[in-house]
Design a protein around this motif. Structure first.
Motif, short mmCIF file in Angstrom:
data_model
loop_
_atom_site.label_atom_id
_atom_site.label_comp_id
_atom_site.label_asym_id
_atom_site.label_seq_id
_atom_site.Cartn_x
_atom_site.Cartn_y
_atom_site.Cartn_z
N PRO A 111 10.39 4.25 -4.17
CA PRO A 111 9.59 5.33 -4.80
C PRO A 111 8.42 4.82 -5.64
O PRO A 111 7.37 5.45 -5.69
N THR A 112 8.58 3.68 -6.27
CA THR A 112 7.49 3.12 -7.08
C THR A 112 6.32 2.73 -6.19
O THR A 112 5.17 3.03 -6.49
N ARG A 113 6.61 2.08 -5.08
CA ARG A 113 5.54 1.67 -4.15
C ARG A 113 4.96 2.87 -3.42
O ARG A 113 3.78 2.88 -3.07
N GLN A 114 5.78 3.89 -3.17
CA GLN A 114 5.30 5.09 -2.48
C GLN A 114 4.20 5.82 -3.27
O GLN A 114 3.39 6.51 -2.68
N ARG A 115 4.18 5.64 -4.58
CA ARG A 115 3.16 6.32 -5.40
C ARG A 115 1.75 5.90 -5.01
O ARG A 115 0.80 6.63 -5.26
N ALA A 116 1.61 4.73 -4.40
CA ALA A 116 0.29 4.28 -3.97
C ALA A 116 -0.26 5.13 -2.83
O ALA A 116 -1.46 5.13 -2.57
N LEU A 117 0.62 5.85 -2.15
CA LEU A 117 0.22 6.66 -1.00
C LEU A 117 0.13 8.12 -1.43
O LEU A 117 1.10 8.86 -1.42
N ARG A 118 -1.06 8.53 -1.80
CA ARG A 118 -1.29 9.91 -2.26
C ARG A 118 -1.68 10.77 -1.07
O ARG A 118 -2.80 10.68 -0.56
N VAL A 119 -0.75 11.62 -0.63
CA VAL A 119 -0.93 12.43 0.57
C VAL A 119 -2.19 13.31 0.50
O VAL A 119 -2.95 13.35 1.48
N THR A 138 0.81 -1.22 0.00
CA THR A 138 0.00 0.00 0.00
C THR A 138 0.84 1.27 0.00
O THR A 138 0.29 2.37 -0.05
N GLY A 139 2.16 1.14 0.11
CA GLY A 139 3.04 2.30 0.11
C GLY A 139 3.22 2.95 1.47
O GLY A 139 3.93 3.94 1.60
#
Length: 183
Positions: A157-165, A150-151
């Protein structure tokens, strides 16, 4: 072990050094109480002329976020309620409870969890689990692998995109407000 200290006395002197270097900011420790005599040794050292800690944050063996290995959560250290009560009573027993703040950490997700920790002697609570849920944690128990789907718990960085602040921030605010209202 730690590179800067080996004994309770050295731990307390190191904390005092950190306080001095930081210009007087509060310094403390966070620990999960394992063997009671180890915690008592730290407390006893504070009664024998060693510098006091400003705070102690007691973590529970059960872990808070699910990031700890299961073997640790199931078999290492005291659960939060027992550890917090033990630390609170030990500090009362030596007459230092009013000088050392006590925090609680470990599976605190609801207003009831906060109220219970405060009733057991905590001055404050650290909470991560509920906030992680509010931003999408599914407890895949892969925090330590850097493969969080889920990031939430990754440096990739690729997985972090799933977490939209911008999408998640209102959820965190709503969870926080609802928890405080329930408390």
């Amino acid at each position: 072990s730690h590179a800067e200290f080996k004994t309770p006395q050295e731990l307390l002197r190191f904390a005092a050094e950190l306080r001095e270097i930081s210009g007087g900011k509060p310094v403390g420790i966070k620990l999960c109480i394992g063997h009671p005599w180890e915690f008592i040794a730290i407390v006893k050292s504070m009664t024998e002329g060693e510098p006091l800690l400003d705070f102690i944050s007691v973590d529970g063996a059960e872990g808070g976020t699910g990031a700890a290995p299961l073997e640790f959560m199931d078999h290492v250290g005291m659960p939060l309620r027992e550890g917090l009560s033990f630390a609170h009573n030990a500090l009362i027993g030596i007459g230092l409870r009013d000088q050392i703040r006590l925090g609680a950490s470990g599976k605190i997700a609801t207003a009831f969890d906060v109220a219970r920790a405060l009733a057991l002697g905590a001055d404050w609570c650290n909470a991560a689990r509920g906030f992680m849920f509010s931003i999408g944690c599914i407890q895949s128990l892969s925090c330590h692998t850097d493969l969080c789907p889920t990031g939430v718990a990754t440096q990739d960085p690729t997985r972090q995109r799933a977490l939209r602040v911008p999408d998640k921030a209102p959820r965190v605010q709503q969870f926080h407000a609802a928890t405080l209202e329930a408390l």
